[in-house]
Every structure is written in structure tokens, then in C-alpha cells.
Scaffold this motif. Structure first.
Motif: not given
Lengths: 415, 136
Positions: A6-30
Motif C-alpha cells: 500500500e505504501e509503495q502504491a502511494m509512493r508510485d502515485g496510485k493514491a493521488g498526488r497529495a498522498r504521493q507527496w506526503a509519503i515521500e516527505h515521510q520517507i525523507k524524514v524517516g
């Protein structure tokens, strides 16, 4: 970080641009903070006053808010920290139209994202206290430390962008206070002094925060002779978080994870121990009194927002008296209607005080308020506020609630 | 070659700039006049100093959560340090640097505020496996 499908799908943009930005931000921080994976969270709480956001931050939010609804709406209950004004009383504070316009734009953007505008930093008292072990993404230091320490919940400091990310993705990087190993004590504070007033609890919290010194330290306090109440814990924790950037403390025999000292200090482990007594608390407070030259321009009860009980106490101290300098009592939008209904607001205002809701003094263009109103010296019973407000050009005095009201009714003169 | 001080983590870009160093904390809300670009908190060891275009070498991230938004806001107006170098970060500092696409390294095996002379020109590289700072 390890990602689920599910997280990879968000990162790939499959859940939309907002969630793609969000999870990328979280990965950077994490990644920076050593998180191995994500943990699902039940609630998110976003700090986003427009003094912090600025026009650039509001425009950034508005870009997010223009996305299709299915892409932009938060996935979990997401609430907010105080705003930068109380619209009903903005004219009294001399807030300018551009400030109010920015706030309205930010509110509209958050509402488009599905965020509940609770506008409070005491959600653990008034909205939904978290449960022991519950993973959350809270965005106010006072909320985090209270929830972690008093409720036994698990949250790191989640600044605005990260709390919004957690709201969008339903998860946060698993590091810091989500992990058992980071919740053990790293220092012991031995005290033979149990404060009585809220300013004294805040002073003790400030001292503990200074001793601990950074986010990754966890003090355990030993030696209190009774269990503090919620407002006392609120002031202690808010100050400890402010002075030390702390996210968790324990009180032996009081807080849920430290029913015994050995629960947080394993046997055989030797921790640095500090002694803090009444003289230290008095000295701390006095350091914030001598700077104002025996007079202040206003009294502020804020940071954190006042509980209904605190509001009643302020009203009781004001009954039959008249404040001759501004006295601001700031509470949450959830408590204000009850204060109105119970006549508490009317009593404070009859004495010349001003009741404000949904904002926080230092998050509300404090420098501009000082310049517009001629405010330089401020009295408060909040140790947290005294720590912060100096950077905005004020000289703060830390007094008890009773002393603050006395000063307000004496034209600002300290006894 | 001058001594290299390796950090445990880094984010951002390579750069060179003048260091502004103090054994004190950092919070954008608590410590800065973000309009004038100076440290405004009277008790701060850098009170009155301009932080614009400087590499801030400081002890620990302090205070609240506002820095997470504020670095982006400061960046939009160009009233900004060049980079942050800290002994200890908190999540807020990392979140703010990430949103602002800024540069920060942190976590050393020495006190970095004692190792870097105030006013020295420094090089920072956060990009490799071993982020570092060194005096030029």
C-alpha cells in the motif's frame, strides 16, 4: 525504509498526488531519523498558524486543496492546533486584515482537505484523549508530551507538514517514541518539593526540561508527595517540552509506564541524577520577574489554552474587581460555549478581562500585537509562554494566577 | 587537508559559506526575528547577529513545532541561513529541512560547536554515505 504494498502504491502515485507527496516527505524524514518502516496512526493533529505558515505556506496548502476530493481528503481523523487569531476579537488585539485573510485562506484549505478545525492545544482534555499504547501523529509539543507521558500514548513531535502527511497516509515513520526502547528513562530528577500553583508546576517542568536538554532524553521525576491533576500535568509538560524539547517524561508511581521506578530504570542501570528543590523553582521564577522593573503592560493566560476549571478560577479571582490593564484569558473553542453558558465569560468580562477562544498568544503575530498595542512587559502564569515570548520582544514575568490578577487590578504594578 | 567532521545524517546540497557558531540551541520561532534575519531572543548567545547566508553551527534543536513550516516560509523570502549543523536534532528540524529542501547535517562524535571556529569558512557535504563539515 521497508514499504508495504500500500505504501509503495502511494509512493508510485496510485493514491493521488497529495498522498504521493506526503509519503515521500515521510520517507525523507524517516530515513534521516533511522525509521525502518511505518506505523499506522489513529489521529493526526496539525499545527499551522499563519505566522508560521506565512503566505508561502498558505499558497502551498491551497495547491493541495485544489486537487480532486478523492486525492486530497485525509484518511484518518485530523484536527488542528490553535489559530493565529480569534476572529470575534481580532479588532481588540489590533490584528490586521492581511493576518485575518491569511487565516481564512488557511482554514478554507484545511477544510477542503477534510481536516476538523478544532483549533486547540488541549485536545487531550477536550476532544479525544489517546489511549495507552495508541500510536498518534500529534503536532503540538504540549499535546505530545502530555499524551505520551500522562496517557501512555505514542507520538513524536509531528510538525505541520508531517502531521498533514500522517493525516493523508494514515501512518508515520516508526522511530523515537513509537518504540519501546526509547521510552525508558535516561535521567532521574529527584525532588522533595511538590508544587502547589500552576506556575510552580511550569517552573519545575522548565527546570526538568533544561536538565534533560534534548529531544531524545526521558526524565523520570521521583519524590512528589501527591498525584498532580490534569492542569498541573499540562503546565509541567508544556514547560518541559518547551525548555528541553522533551516528548516524554515519567513520574514514578504516577504516570502509567512508571508505576514503579524499576519499570523505566532497569536494574543495574545507573542514570545521572539531579536534585531539584523549592529553592530552584523560586530562583527560576524570580529570573522571570526581575526583568520587568516591577510593572507590566498586560496579563496573558495562555499556552496552553485554559481548561474550564482554570477559566472558573480566573473568574473567581476577578469577581468584584476591575482589571485596569489588558487581561487576556485564552481557551479552546470547545470550552468557550460552556464558559459562556455557565456565566464564567461574563464574570471575566465584567471585570474588564477579555476572553478569547481558538488561538494562542504566541502563535498570533505576537510581535505585531506588541507594536500595535504598545505591549512590552507581560505577566503570565505559563512557564511555557515566558520561555517563548522573549524572542518576540516581550519581557515576561512568571507569577501565580492570583498574582497575575492582582497585578492586572493594580494598573500593572507588581507588589 | 583540514580535519573532516563526519555526521551521522545529512540532507540537502553541498555548499561553502561562513560559519556562525555557538554552544546554544535553535528554534526558528523562539530565537529569530525572521523579518530582519537576526537572532532576537535576548538570552541566545547569538542575540543580535545576522544568520542570513551563514552556516549555523549550534548545539541542539530546541522548542516547538513551528520550525517545520517556518524554514519553508523563510526560504520563500530568501531570509535564510545557508545550512544547519547541529549536535542533536529533533524531528521538527528534519521535517522543516525536508519541506524547505534545505541543507542540514547532524550527530557528531565530538561537540561540533567546539570544533568549528566562529567565522570560519566551511564546506558541507550532506550527500554521501558519510555527510561531513570541514574548515577551509
Amino acid at each position: 525504509m521497508r514499504l508495504t504494498d500500500e505504501e509503495q502504491a502511494m509512493r508510485d502515485g496510485k493514491a493521488g498526488r497529495a498522498r504521493q507527496w506526503a509519503i515521500e516527505h515521510q520517507i525523507k524524514v524517516g530515513t534521516y531519523l533511522g525509521a525502518e518502516d511505518f506505523v499506522p496512526v489513529s489521529q493526526a493533529h496539525i499545527m499551522a498558524d499563519t505566522e508560521s505558515l506565512g503566505a508561502a505556506g498558505v499558497e502551498w496548502l491551497e495547491t493541495m486543496a485544489k486537487l480532486p476530493a478523492t486525492e486530497r481528503r485525509v484518511a484518518i481523523p485530523t484536527i488542528t492546533d490553535p489559530r493565529g487569531t480569534d476572529f470575534a476579537s481580532a479588532h481588540k488585539l489590533k490584528h490586521q486584515p492581511w493576518m485575518l485573510d491569511l487565516e481564512k485562506r488557511a482554514i478554507a484549505a484545511f477544510e477542503a482537505l477534510g481536516v476538523l478545525m478544532t483549533d486547540t492545544c488541549i485536545n487531550y482534555q477536550t476532544i479525544m484523549p489517546p489511549v495507552r499504547g495508541e500510536h498518534c501523529a500529534y503536532g503540538d509539543t504540549g499535546v505530545v508530551i502530555y499524551s505520551n507521558s500522562v496517557c501512555g500514548a505514542r507520538s513524536n513531535f509531528e510538525g505541520g507538514p508531517s502531521a498533514l502527511s500522517a493525516g493523508l497516509t494514515g501512518r508515520t515513520p516508526r522511530y523515537g517514541y513509537h518504540l519501546d526502547e526509547h521510552r525508558l528513562a535516561t535521567l532521574v530528577v529527584q525532588t522533595g518539593y511538590t508544587p502547589r500553583e500552576l506556575n510552580e508546576w511550569g517552573a519545575l517542568g522548565g527546570l526538568v526540561g533544561r536538565l534533560a536538554g534534548d529531544y531524545w532524553q526521558v526524565p523520570v521525576v521521583v519524590g512528589l508527595d501527591r498525584v498532580p491533576g490534569s492542569d498541573e500535568m499540562k503546565h509541567f509538560g508544556a514547560a518541559a517540552a518547551s525548555y528541553g524539547s522533551l516528548a516524554l517524561f515519567h513520574m514514578a508511581g504516577v504516570t502509567p509506564e512508571a508505576q514503579r521506578l524499576e519499570d523505566v530504570v532497569p536494574s543495574g542501570v545507573s542514570l545521572r541524577t539531579h536534585d531539584v528543590g523549592e529553592a530552584d523553582v523560586r530562583k527560576f521564577q524570580q529570573s522571570y520577574v526581575k526583568t520587568v522593573d516591577n510593572a507590566v503592560d498586560l496579563v496573558v493566560f495562555s499556552a496552553p489554552q485554559l481548561s474550564l476549571v482554570e477559566m472558573q478560577e480566573v473568574a473567581g479571582l476577578l469577581d468584584g474587581r476591575r482589571a485596569t490593564i489588558p487581561l487576556l484569558a485564552i481557551t479552546s473553542p470547545q470550552i468557550k460555549p460552556d464558559a459562556d453558558r455557565m456565566g464564567i465569560t461574563a464574570r471575566i468580562e465584567a471585570a474588564g478581562g477579555t476572553v478569547l477562544a481558538g488561538m494562542c498568544f504566541y502563535q498570533s503575530y505576537a510581535r505585531e500585537m506588541a507594536e500595535a498595542n504598545g505591549w512590552k512587559r507581560l505577566a503570565t502564569n505559563s512557564a511555557k509562554l515566558t520561555n517563548i515570548i522573549g524572542g518576540y520582544g516581550y519581557k515576561p514575568a512568571l507569577l501565580s494566577m492570583e498574582q497575575c490578577v492582582d497585578v492586572a487590578c493594580a494598573g500593572g504594578k507588581l507588589a | 587537508m583540514s580535519k573532516i567532521f563526519h555526521a551521522t545524517a545529512g540532507m540537502g546540497r553541498k555548499l561553502q559559506a561562513q560559519a556562525l557558531v555557538a554552544k546554544d540551541g535553535f528554534s526558528a520561532r523562539y530565537d529569530l526575528d525572521r523579518i530582519k534575519g537576526v537572532f532576537s531572543r535576548p538570552e541566545h548567545k547569538l542575540a543580535g547577529e545576522s544568520y542570513v547566508a551563514k552556516v549555523l553551527v549550534l548545539d541542539a534543536a530546541k522548542g516547538g513545532v513551528a520550525t517545520a513550516w517556518m524554514l519553508y516560509e523563510m526560504q520563500s523570502r530568501g531570509v535564510m541561513p545557508a545550512a544547519l549543523v547541529l549536535n542533536a536534532v529533533n524531528p521538527i528540524m528534519v521535517q522543516g529541512v525536508a519541506l524547505a529542501d534545505f541543507t542540514m547535517i547532524s550527530g557528531f562524535d565530538c561537540d561540533i560547536t567546539q570544533a568549528i571556529p566562529n567565522g570560519a569558512t566551511v564546506e558541507i557535504d550532506p550527500t554521501g554515505d558519510r555527510p561531513f563539515i570541514r574548515v577551509l
